[in-house]
Design a protein around this motif. Structure first.
Motif: not given
Length: 831
Positions: A340-348
């Motif tokens: 894994i090189t990138k982990d993006y997590f977005q919550s509203d």
């Protein structure tokens, strides 16, 4: 002239910025103008795409220029649309049904076949070749980790900007931008950056993360906020069957049970970083379940995931979260190992899931680099404690961050540091911050002193009548090395004043050696819990519940003084020793008695005096805390096991102490996440007292005469209904998280959650102890003939905040004033 030139340059730069982006959004319909959920949207000749939501809406963007958008969905003809503008937000796309492709059911419901489906064939190959995270393939590993946490106020419009609440803070809206995920406007309000070095050894199962830099812009003392968000966005492995977020288990699209939960469609294939990959989209078969929608790219030889996108469906049974979006990217090592090189997590986070409702984005971006393998370190390296606070780490220079960041801050993130520094000087912002602090902590902040907690101000019981309480604590920062707490209370019926005062000091941060002392004189409901501690600030909720079932008059006046030392030689493992002296007597002797016969003089005694030394061991595997002062805050409460062992010795004739005894107690609490079937909480308590002691020193099976649901009590037992010197209790409570109700059409939309519980208690009491307390006129009964048990049925998530439980007694119906049935409830904010 200079301003004119700058204005022209800014305009040119803005045009260039817009020209270098493609943004599209809108809604997809069928020929009957019905929304098409889970349709696949991609920029033509690219791997950039998204999936429409349940209402057919979509949004996506790219920094590159694209002239066409391709829309496809099973049972419909693929449609390619030419883009006439770089930014198009209100597209209406009509898909034509492909009548010959599938039968009528498949076309209209979008269900995919579990047989002869090439996507599921690929999924089975992923299962066969599934692997743990790439680092698990090596004996040892190390890598650099850069993490960026951000909060943004979203859905910024003229109504919000002109709201009176932002009077004096209008300047903050100069930095509004548009989300690349949702297309909504947002305003950054908080940012934290952290750089760490991570080490692991798979042979000895050890892991260590060493923080090397931390920088934040936001509210003061925000460590708890950062830790809380980190726990919400805890690490996960997409290959696992279930992914845990917000204390709930979501079925992974790569799960072995996925074919029963998701529809899968093979839509494309392409080279990604010189690797031939297949693209599969997936979407849920049913509403209201904890599932995702999205797509993933998988390599055609290793069957490892190259890229994956996950978005929680709006119908999922989860509160306060309107949207949740995840991206993960993997790179290839030695042509076979995917890391894994990138982990993006977005919550509203929002109160409502309506499309135009406002909320707060919580974003976490994690980048991984500089992988190294099979470099062995001694076990002592992993077990050694480090100072949790290093001033240099939290005060790195800008030059450090310019070189250390794995991803540059965008223009909005760069402005956050300055924005928050400015906001701190604005009176309107300070006012809002103070109101939020009171609601979150229950304390009113003054300079170096907090007044509260406000929620304990008013209480009621049969002895004191209405009770008023006022208290506070010293508080300079969240990381104070010392703290003094105190309170005073007055009962209008007994017309007596009560108080409590305590102080504690953190001697050493590394070992967390804490010295504490205090005194409390108050009225208390003894026996409200089995595993007691001599906390001078503690007070049972049962002592002052405003509404109770039956008479709450068996209260005790307690005068407790204690001195204790606590040490944490290993993370989450504490050792404590406490010396205490207490006197116990009935708060009203005409209603309740603790009388006993002095074994030496055979005289009647109405007051117990007892000196005790207690040694305790406590272990909390998996507990996460924040802060490095004398008080730490647990950020993942209820999500880790608790093992507590207490050994106490009663010392006779020390400060007029009455009894000599030994007592051993064990508490074991364990939460169990059972995949898609919900969560089970279990508690086992056992204990024994060696020696003869009166009622005030025996172990009371904890009853509950309030109308509040209090875990680890027996809701249908009255106080002092069962008294023991040897006991064992077991509590089991399972929350199905709506799995049953989600399959009932009339209940599905309510997002209710079903709970079941069962509790049991066994105990003994010796004849000597019964005779010793004979003058008390209390009937001492232990559940030794058979195990006492109760069971409960509950409904949670009523209006998102309320829970109601219905309790049924299993036996011992002949006990005095035995209750066969009861109802309790509780309020709380749960995801």
């Amino acid at each position: 002239m200079r301003h004119l030139i700058l204005g022209i340059l800014f305009t040119l730069l803005s045009c260039t910025f817009l020209y270098s982006q493609t943004k599209v959004g809108g809604q997809v319909y069928d020929s009957n103008k019905q929304p098409v959920p889970f349709a696949n949207i991609v920029f033509a000749n690219s791997t950039i795409g998204t999936i429409t939501d349940e209402n057919g809406r979509f949004y996506m963007e790219s920094d590159n220029n694209y002239s066409n958008v391709k829309v496809s969905f099973i049972g419909f003809k693929t449609k390619t649309i030419k883009l006439t503008k770089r930014v198009t937000y209100k597209m209406e796309i009509i898909l034509e049904e492909e009548a010959a492709a599938l039968d009528e059911v498949v076309i209209y419901k979008g269900k995919t076949s579990k047989k002869n489906n090439p996507a599921i064939d690929i999924l089975r190959k992923i299962w066969k070749n599934r692997r743990e995270n790439g680092v698990k393939k090596f004996k040892q590993y190390a890598y650099d980790k850069y993490e960026k946490l951000e909060f943004d106020l979203n859905t910024i419009d003229s109504t919000l900007i002109n709201s009176r609440i932002f009077n004096g803070m209008e300047f903050i809206f100069d930095d509004v931008d548009t989300s690349r995920i949702t297309g909504k406007t947002y305003l950054p309000i908080f940012l934290n950056e952290a750089l760490s070095k991570v080490y692991g050894d798979n042979q000895i199962n050890e892991y260590k993360e060493v923080l090397t830099g931390n920088k934040n812009a936001g509210f003061s003392d925000n460590q708890t906020l950062i830790a809380f968000v980190k726990d919400l966005y805890s690490d996960y492995d997409v290959y696992e069957n279930y992914l845990k977020f917000f204390d709930k288990s979501f079925t992974s699209p790569l799960s072995r049970t996925g074919i029963n939960v998701y529809n899968y469609v093979l839509t494309d294939s392409a080279y990604i970083d010189n690797k031939w990959c297949y693209n599969i989209i997936y979407y849920p078969r049913r509403k209201n379940e904890l599932t995702f929608k999205g797509d993933f790219w998988v390599n055609d030889t290793t069957w490892a995931i190259k890229e994956i996108n996950l978005e929680v469906t709006k119908s999922a049974n989860i509160n306060w979260v309107k949207d949740l979006y995840i991206e993960q990217e993997f790179d290839v090592l030695n042509d076979s190992i995917f890391l894994i090189t990138k982990d993006y997590f977005q919550s509203d986070f929002a109160f409502s899931k309506k499309e135009k409702s406002r909320g707060v984005y919580g974003k976490r971006t994690t980048l991984y680099d500089n992988y190294k393998f099979d470099i062995k370190k001694d076990k002592k390296f992993y077990q050694s404690q480090v100072d949790p606070y290093d001033h240099d780490i939290y005060n790195r220079k800008d030059s450090f961050w310019e070189n250390a960041r794995m991803e540059k801050l965008n223009k909005d993130e760069q402005k956050v540091y300055k924005l928050l520094d400015t906001l701190r000087t604005v009176k309107a912002f300070k006012r809002l911050y103070n109101i939020g602090t009171i609601l979150a902590t229950g304390y009113i902040e003054f300079n170096g002193f907090d007044y509260g907690p406000l929620f304990s101000t008013v209480g009621y019981n049969n002895i004191e009548g209405w009770r008023l309480r006022a208290g506070g604590r010293t508080y300079f920062t969240a990381n104070d090395r010392w703290r003094i707490e105190g309170y005073g209370a007055y009962g209008f019926k007994d017309q007596k004043f009560k108080y409590g005062l305590s102080g504690k000091y953190l001697v050493d941060r590394k070992s967390r050696l804490i010295v504490s002392a205090g005194n409390r004189r108050d009225v208390e409901q003894l026996g409200a819990s089995l595993t007691n501690t001599n906390d001078v600030e503690g007070r049972s909720l049962a002592s002052s519940s405003i509404i109770a079932t039956g008479d709450n008059n068996r209260l005790t006046s307690i005068n407790l003084s204690a001195l204790s030392l606590q040490l944490e030689p290993k993370k989450n493992f504490t050792v404590g020793i406490t010396g205490s002296f207490r006197t116990l007597k009935p708060a009203d002797r005409s209603l309740f008695s603790l009388d006993f016969i002095d074994p030496e003089t055979n005289e009647l005694q109405t007051e117990i005096k007892q000196t005790e030394i207690a040694t305790s061991l406590a272990y909390f595997p998996g507990r996460k805390t924040t802060g490095y002062g004398v008080d730490r805050i647990t950020v993942n409460s209820g999500d880790f096991a608790t093992i507590f062992l207490n050994y106490s010795v009663g010392l006779k004739d020390i400060i007029e102490s009455d009894f000599e005894y030994q007592k051993i107690q064990l508490l074991y609490q364990q939460p169990w996440n059972i995949g898609g079937f919900g969560r089970l909480n279990s508690t086992l308590e056992m204990g024994k007292t060696f020696g003869d002691v009166p009622l005030g020193l025996l172990s009371v099976i904890p009853g509950n005469q309030t109308y509040l649901s209090i875990y680890n009590t027996f809701p249908l037992l009255n106080f002092y209904e069962f008294v023991t010197d040897t006991y064992a209790t077991l509590h089991l409570e399972h929350n199905f998280n709506g799995r049953i109700f989600s399959r009932i059409p009339l209940l599905r939309k309510l997002n209710l959650r079903e709970l079941v519980g069962v509790r049991g208690a066994w105990g003994e009491i010796s004849n000597d102890n019964i005779l010793l307390s004979a003058p008390s006129n209390e009937t001492l009964i232990a559940p030794n003939d058979r195990v006492y048990w109760e069971y409960s049925l509950g409904v949670g998530n009523i209006f998102k905040i309320f829970r109601i439980d219905f309790h049924f007694r299993g036996n011992y119906f002949d006990n005095p004033d035995a209750r066969k049935f009861g109802v309790t409830g509780s309020f709380g904010f749960y995801f």
